[in-house]
Design a protein around this motif. Structure first.
Motif, PDB file in Angstrom:
ATOM      1  N   PHE A  65     -11.000   7.517   0.663  1.00  0.00           N
ATOM      2  CA  PHE A  65     -10.181   6.742   1.586  1.00  0.00           C
ATOM      3  C   PHE A  65     -10.738   6.713   3.000  1.00  0.00           C
ATOM      4  CE2 PHE A  65      -6.547   8.368  -1.274  1.00  0.00           C
ATOM      5  CZ  PHE A  65      -6.857   7.416  -2.237  1.00  0.00           C
ATOM      6  N   GLN A 125      -0.156   8.136  -0.258  1.00  0.00           N
ATOM      7  CA  GLN A 125      -1.307   8.228  -1.152  1.00  0.00           C
ATOM      8  C   GLN A 125      -2.606   8.159  -0.360  1.00  0.00           C
ATOM      9  OE1 GLN A 125      -2.973   4.862  -3.681  1.00  0.00           O
ATOM     10  NE2 GLN A 125      -1.703   5.906  -5.213  1.00  0.00           N
ATOM     11  N   LEU A 126      -2.662   7.250   0.610  1.00  0.00           N
ATOM     12  CA  LEU A 126      -3.860   7.090   1.426  1.00  0.00           C
ATOM     13  C   LEU A 126      -4.073   8.260   2.378  1.00  0.00           C
ATOM     14  CD1 LEU A 126      -3.458   3.288   2.235  1.00  0.00           C
ATOM     15  CD2 LEU A 126      -5.095   4.323   0.654  1.00  0.00           C
ATOM     16  N   PRO A 165      -6.881   3.547  -5.025  1.00  0.00           N
ATOM     17  CA  PRO A 165      -5.720   3.253  -4.178  1.00  0.00           C
ATOM     18  C   PRO A 165      -4.956   2.044  -4.700  1.00  0.00           C
ATOM     19  CG  PRO A 165      -7.711   2.448  -3.143  1.00  0.00           C
ATOM     20  CD  PRO A 165      -8.148   3.190  -4.357  1.00  0.00           C
ATOM     21  N   LYS A 196       0.857  -1.183   0.000  1.00  0.00           N
ATOM     22  CA  LYS A 196       0.000   0.000   0.000  1.00  0.00           C
ATOM     23  C   LYS A 196       0.892   1.231   0.000  1.00  0.00           C
ATOM     24  CE  LYS A 196      -0.370  -0.047   5.055  1.00  0.00           C
ATOM     25  NZ  LYS A 196      -1.267   0.025   6.225  1.00  0.00           N
TER      26      LYS A 196
END
Length: 337
Positions: free
Chosen positions: A234, A124-125, A153, A120
Motif C-alpha cells: 500500500f 484495510q489500507l 486492496p 475503498k
C-alpha cells in the motif's frame, strides 16, 4: 423571579457589556480612491509577474489514445490485444530545462463521482489485517470475488488503477539511449507516512494469504515493484498517486521525474522515442490518454489563468478609482469643499 434574572445577567465588565474601545475607519474619498488605485497597481504588478513566469514554463503534451489509424498506438487501442507496446516519436528543438516532470493524463474520467470516491477501505489500507478478511461494504462490488474471497486492496479506486508504463529514449548516433526516470517521492508525504501502511508481517506476501488481487490488476499488491521491495504493498508510489482522486474529469498525475545523469539539467534538443506498454482501456467511456512533459517555477506549474485573473482584478480596481474620482470631483459634498 428577580433573583433568577440577576443570576443570568452578564458580569459588569467592559468585555461582556461591550464597552471595549473600538476603532471604526471613516471611509472618505481621500482614503478610498487612493486605496483602490494602490490595490489595482499591486494586483497588476503581481499579475504581470505571474503571467511572464507562466509563459516561461515549458510544456509538451503527447496524446497516445490511438483512436485513429494514423496513430502509432492504434493497434493497441483494441481491448482484445494484450501486452501491446507502441512507440511515440517526437522532437525537442531547444533544451527542455530540468528538472523535468513526466505526467500521465486522462480525460473524461470522473474520479470525483461520489460512489467511486468512497469505494475503498481506509482501515484495510492502513494495514489492519481484520479488514483483509472482511473488507468494508463501501468496496462493493469489488469487496469479494466470485469465489467469495476478499479482495485486497478492495474498492473501485484500487481496481481501476492506471497501469500503462513508459520508457523514454533519446536517439543518439542511430542508437537509443535510455533516459533515467526517478520514481521516488512522487506521492504526497502524508499519504506515504501517515495515511497508508503495510501490515507488520514479514514477508509482506504472507499478509495477503487467503485474499485475491483486484480483478483488473495483472499482479498482487506485494509485487507492484519487483526492483524495490520497499516500494510494494500500500506504500507503492504509483498506487499512492492513483489513490488520491482528482477533482475534475480531465486530470494528470505525476508518473516520474527526470533529474539524473546526463539529463539532470533537462532534456537536450533532439529526437526522442517514448515506449508505451499500452494496458489501460479508455475508449469504452470516450476517454483519452496523454503524457505531459513539464518543468516548474517558483509559482508551480504552467497556469496562465492566475496571472490573467490578477490583471483583470487590478484593472477593475484602477477603473473604479477613476470613476470614483470623477464622481467625487463632480458631486462632492459642500462640507468637503
Amino acid at each position: 423571579m428577580v433573583n433568577e434574572e440577576l443570576a443570568n445577567r452578564p458580569d459588569n465588565t467592559a468585555f461582556t457589556q461591550q464597552r471595549l474601545p473600538a476603532w471604526q475607519p471613516m471611509l472618505s474619498a481621500g482614503i478610498v480612491i487612493p486605496g483602490f488605485l494602490l490595490i489595482g497597481l499591486a494586483f497588476i504588478g503581481i499579475g504581470v509577474a505571474l503571467f511572464i513566469t507562466s509563459q516561461s514554463i515549458q510544456v509538451l503534451e503527447l496524446d497516445y489514445t490511438g483512436e485513429q489509424p494514423p496513430s502509432p498506438c492504434y493497434k493497441c487501442s483494441d481491448p482484445t490485444v494484450k501486452n501491446c507496446v507502441c512507440n511515440l516519436e517526437f522532437s525537442i528543438t531547444t533544451l527542455f530545462k530540468g528538472p523535468v516532470f513526466f505526467y500521465y493524463g486522462l480525460s473524461n474520467y470522473f474520479q470525483n463521482y461520489r460512489k467511486y470516491g468512497v469505494s475503498k477501505d481506509d482501515e484495510q489500507l492502513y494495514g489492519d489485517l481484520d479488514n483483509f478478511k472482511s473488507p468494508s461494504e463501501y468496496c462493493a462490488p469489488y469487496q469479494y470475488d466470485s469465489n467469495d474471497k476478499p479482495i485486497v486492496p478492495c474498492g473501485s479506486i484500487a481496481n481501476s488503477m492506471f497501469n500503462d508504463t513508459f520508457n523514454l529514449y533519446q536517439r543518439v548516433n542511430g542508437t537509443k539511449k535510455l533516459v533515467p526516470f526517478d520514481g521516488k517521492g512522487i506521492a504526497w508525504w502524508t499519504d506515504y507516512n501517515i495515511k497508508y501502511r503495510n501490515p507488520s508481517v514479514s514477508p509482506l506476501k504472507n499478509a495477503f494469504n487467503g485474499t485475491v488481487k483486484p480483478l483488473m490488476w495483472p499482479k498482487p499488491a506485494y509485487e507492484l515493484d519487483p526492483n524495490d521491495p520497499a516500494n510494494n504493498g500500500f506504500i507503492n508510489q504509483d498506487f499512492l498517486v492513483w489513490m488520491r482522486t482528482a477533482a475534475l474529469p480531465d486530470f494528470r498525475k505525476l508518473y516520474r521525474r527526470i533529474t539524473e545523469g546526463d539529463y539532470a539539467e533537462g532534456l537536450p534538443a533532439g529526437t526522442y522515442v517514448l515506449e508505451i506498454a499500452y494496458n489501460y482501456p479508455v475508449l469504452s467511456f470516450e476517454g483519452r490518454k496523454k503524457v505531459v512533459l513539464s518543468n516548474v517555477s517558483w509559482m508551480g506549474g504552467k497556469n496562465e489563468f492566475l496571472g490573467i485573473a490578477y490583471l483583470v482584478i487590478g484593472s477593475l480596481c484602477i477603473v473604479m478609482s477613476i470613476v470614483m474620482l470623477i464622481v467625487y470631483a463632480k458631486f462632492k459634498f459642500p462640507e468637503e469643499e
